[in-house]
Design a protein around this motif. Sequence first.
Motif, PDB file in Angstrom:
ATOM      1  N   GLY A  37      24.981  32.284 -15.676  1.00  0.00           N
ATOM      2  CA  GLY A  37      23.753  32.383 -16.458  1.00  0.00           C
ATOM      3  C   GLY A  37      23.512  33.787 -16.982  1.00  0.00           C
ATOM      4  N   LEU A  38      23.731  34.792 -16.125  1.00  0.00           N
ATOM      5  CA  LEU A  38      23.544  36.184 -16.561  1.00  0.00           C
ATOM      6  C   LEU A  38      24.515  36.565 -17.677  1.00  0.00           C
ATOM      7  CD1 LEU A  38      22.991  37.964 -13.125  1.00  0.00           C
ATOM      8  CD2 LEU A  38      21.335  37.747 -14.969  1.00  0.00           C
ATOM      9  N   VAL A  39      25.759  36.142 -17.542  1.00  0.00           N
ATOM     10  CA  VAL A  39      26.754  36.443 -18.577  1.00  0.00           C
ATOM     11  C   VAL A  39      26.380  35.740 -19.879  1.00  0.00           C
ATOM     12  CG1 VAL A  39      29.176  36.127 -19.246  1.00  0.00           C
ATOM     13  CG2 VAL A  39      28.600  36.956 -16.958  1.00  0.00           C
ATOM     14  N   LEU A  40      25.960  34.481 -19.782  1.00  0.00           N
ATOM     15  CA  LEU A  40      25.537  33.758 -20.985  1.00  0.00           C
ATOM     16  C   LEU A  40      24.347  34.434 -21.658  1.00  0.00           C
ATOM     17  CD1 LEU A  40      25.843  30.055 -19.803  1.00  0.00           C
ATOM     18  CD2 LEU A  40      27.239  31.220 -21.520  1.00  0.00           C
ATOM     19  N   MET A  41      23.375  34.867 -20.848  1.00  0.00           N
ATOM     20  CA  MET A  41      22.205  35.539 -21.419  1.00  0.00           C
ATOM     21  C   MET A  41      22.615  36.848 -22.079  1.00  0.00           C
ATOM     22  SD  MET A  41      18.982  35.496 -22.067  1.00  0.00           S
ATOM     23  CE  MET A  41      18.013  34.456 -21.002  1.00  0.00           C
ATOM     24  N   LEU A  42      23.493  37.600 -21.429  1.00  0.00           N
ATOM     25  CA  LEU A  42      23.973  38.846 -22.005  1.00  0.00           C
ATOM     26  C   LEU A  42      24.666  38.586 -23.344  1.00  0.00           C
ATOM     27  CD1 LEU A  42      24.507  41.904 -21.801  1.00  0.00           C
ATOM     28  CD2 LEU A  42      26.613  41.337 -20.584  1.00  0.00           C
ATOM     29  N   LEU A  43      25.559  37.611 -23.371  1.00  0.00           N
ATOM     30  CA  LEU A  43      26.264  37.287 -24.612  1.00  0.00           C
ATOM     31  C   LEU A  43      25.294  36.817 -25.704  1.00  0.00           C
ATOM     32  CD1 LEU A  43      29.417  35.472 -23.201  1.00  0.00           C
ATOM     33  CD2 LEU A  43      29.280  37.774 -24.174  1.00  0.00           C
ATOM     34  N   ALA A  44      24.313  36.012 -25.321  1.00  0.00           N
ATOM     35  CA  ALA A  44      23.333  35.533 -26.298  1.00  0.00           C
ATOM     36  C   ALA A  44      22.505  36.691 -26.858  1.00  0.00           C
ATOM     37  CB  ALA A  44      22.426  34.484 -25.660  1.00  0.00           C
ATOM     38  N   LEU A  94      15.763  39.748 -28.106  1.00  0.00           N
ATOM     39  CA  LEU A  94      15.126  40.291 -26.905  1.00  0.00           C
ATOM     40  C   LEU A  94      13.651  39.926 -26.867  1.00  0.00           C
ATOM     41  CD1 LEU A  94      15.393  41.960 -24.340  1.00  0.00           C
ATOM     42  CD2 LEU A  94      14.972  44.004 -25.711  1.00  0.00           C
ATOM     43  N   SER A  95      13.010  39.943 -28.011  1.00  0.00           N
ATOM     44  CA  SER A  95      11.580  39.610 -28.063  1.00  0.00           C
ATOM     45  C   SER A  95      11.311  38.158 -27.665  1.00  0.00           C
ATOM     46  CB  SER A  95      11.024  39.878 -29.459  1.00  0.00           C
ATOM     47  OG  SER A  95      11.696  39.082 -30.418  1.00  0.00           O
ATOM     48  N   ASP A  96      12.342  37.302 -27.703  1.00  0.00           N
ATOM     49  CA  ASP A  96      12.180  35.896 -27.313  1.00  0.00           C
ATOM     50  C   ASP A  96      12.054  35.699 -25.813  1.00  0.00           C
ATOM     51  OD1 ASP A  96      12.353  35.170 -29.974  1.00  0.00           O
ATOM     52  OD2 ASP A  96      14.468  34.582 -29.866  1.00  0.00           O
ATOM     53  N   VAL A  97      12.428  36.709 -25.019  1.00  0.00           N
ATOM     54  CA  VAL A  97      12.383  36.562 -23.559  1.00  0.00           C
ATOM     55  C   VAL A  97      11.790  37.776 -22.849  1.00  0.00           C
ATOM     56  CG1 VAL A  97      14.310  34.930 -23.423  1.00  0.00           C
ATOM     57  CG2 VAL A  97      14.770  37.365 -23.363  1.00  0.00           C
ATOM     58  N   LYS A  98      11.422  38.810 -23.583  1.00  0.00           N
ATOM     59  CA  LYS A  98      11.084  40.105 -22.993  1.00  0.00           C
ATOM     60  C   LYS A  98       9.920  40.047 -22.003  1.00  0.00           C
ATOM     61  CE  LYS A  98      10.367  44.883 -24.374  1.00  0.00           C
ATOM     62  NZ  LYS A  98      10.305  45.777 -25.530  1.00  0.00           N
ATOM     63  N   GLU A  99       8.782  39.502 -22.434  1.00  0.00           N
ATOM     64  CA  GLU A  99       7.591  39.539 -21.561  1.00  0.00           C
ATOM     65  C   GLU A  99       7.798  38.740 -20.279  1.00  0.00           C
ATOM     66  OE1 GLU A  99       7.350  38.761 -24.843  1.00  0.00           O
ATOM     67  OE2 GLU A  99       6.241  40.470 -25.667  1.00  0.00           O
ATOM     68  N   ILE A 139      14.854  31.033 -20.665  1.00  0.00           N
ATOM     69  CA  ILE A 139      15.517  31.576 -19.470  1.00  0.00           C
ATOM     70  C   ILE A 139      16.003  30.440 -18.570  1.00  0.00           C
ATOM     71  CG2 ILE A 139      15.148  32.906 -17.350  1.00  0.00           C
ATOM     72  CD1 ILE A 139      13.229  34.685 -19.047  1.00  0.00           C
ATOM     73  N   MET A 140      15.181  29.421 -18.393  1.00  0.00           N
ATOM     74  CA  MET A 140      15.572  28.293 -17.540  1.00  0.00           C
ATOM     75  C   MET A 140      16.713  27.495 -18.166  1.00  0.00           C
ATOM     76  SD  MET A 140      13.921  28.755 -14.875  1.00  0.00           S
ATOM     77  CE  MET A 140      14.483  27.320 -14.034  1.00  0.00           C
ATOM     78  N   ALA A 141      16.723  27.362 -19.497  1.00  0.00           N
ATOM     79  CA  ALA A 141      17.808  26.641 -20.164  1.00  0.00           C
ATOM     80  C   ALA A 141      19.139  27.366 -19.950  1.00  0.00           C
ATOM     81  CB  ALA A 141      17.508  26.498 -21.655  1.00  0.00           C
ATOM     82  N   ILE A 142      19.120  28.692 -20.080  1.00  0.00           N
ATOM     83  CA  ILE A 142      20.338  29.475 -19.832  1.00  0.00           C
ATOM     84  C   ILE A 142      20.765  29.320 -18.372  1.00  0.00           C
ATOM     85  CG2 ILE A 142      21.292  31.818 -19.754  1.00  0.00           C
ATOM     86  CD1 ILE A 142      21.010  30.869 -22.588  1.00  0.00           C
ATOM     87  N   SER A 143      19.807  29.348 -17.459  1.00  0.00           N
ATOM     88  CA  SER A 143      20.121  29.168 -16.037  1.00  0.00           C
ATOM     89  C   SER A 143      20.714  27.786 -15.779  1.00  0.00           C
ATOM     90  CB  SER A 143      18.863  29.346 -15.183  1.00  0.00           C
ATOM     91  OG  SER A 143      18.380  30.647 -15.304  1.00  0.00           O
ATOM     92  N   PHE A 144      20.178  26.778 -16.442  1.00  0.00           N
ATOM     93  CA  PHE A 144      20.693  25.411 -16.281  1.00  0.00           C
ATOM     94  C   PHE A 144      22.126  25.310 -16.794  1.00  0.00           C
ATOM     95  CE2 PHE A 144      21.368  21.104 -17.978  1.00  0.00           C
ATOM     96  CZ  PHE A 144      21.283  20.391 -16.790  1.00  0.00           C
ATOM     97  N   ILE A 145      22.386  25.939 -17.944  1.00  0.00           N
ATOM     98  CA  ILE A 145      23.754  25.934 -18.478  1.00  0.00           C
ATOM     99  C   ILE A 145      24.698  26.622 -17.487  1.00  0.00           C
ATOM    100  CG2 ILE A 145      25.236  26.778 -20.337  1.00  0.00           C
ATOM    101  CD1 ILE A 145      22.772  26.442 -22.213  1.00  0.00           C
ATOM    102  N   GLY A 146      24.222  27.687 -16.840  1.00  0.00           N
ATOM    103  CA  GLY A 146      25.014  28.346 -15.803  1.00  0.00           C
ATOM    104  C   GLY A 146      25.322  27.401 -14.647  1.00  0.00           C
TER     105      GLY A 146
END
Length: 133
Positions: free
Chosen positions: A34-41, A49-54, A10-17
């Motif tokens: 970051g949100l758009v990147l996470m959505l696309l990923a 989803l299981s990689d970030v769900k909890e 999550i932090m890596a995606i935020s950093f890319i944002g």
Amino acid sequence: MKYLKQFGIIMAISFIGEVLKTLIPLAIPANIYGLVLMLLALITKVIKLSDVKETAYFLVEIMTIMFIPAGVGLMVSWGSLKNILIPVIVITLVTTVIVMAVAGRITQFVIRIEKKRQKRKQYGENEHQVKSQ
């Protein structure tokens, strides 16, 4: 260890944002990138989803705590805000109503699409059963 890995993703995606925000000269906040990147990923299954769900659930649960610094900032800036309080309240109320209306309409649209999809699926299964008999 699982939570650290999920938080790291999550932090890596935020950093890319944040990087995109500095590279692309548009008035779009870094968190939106970051949100758009996470959505696309998630859509493209680059990230499951299981990689970030909890960790995502945890972050949503503590979201209200994250507003405390902003509230304190408003109290500290009261002297500056006092003169523009009415416009700020009006803008806040109007934008809240607009966001609620748009979110409601989008939710209704998605529900209608899902119902149509379920009807087509059910109709297709019934038609297939009739043909096979």
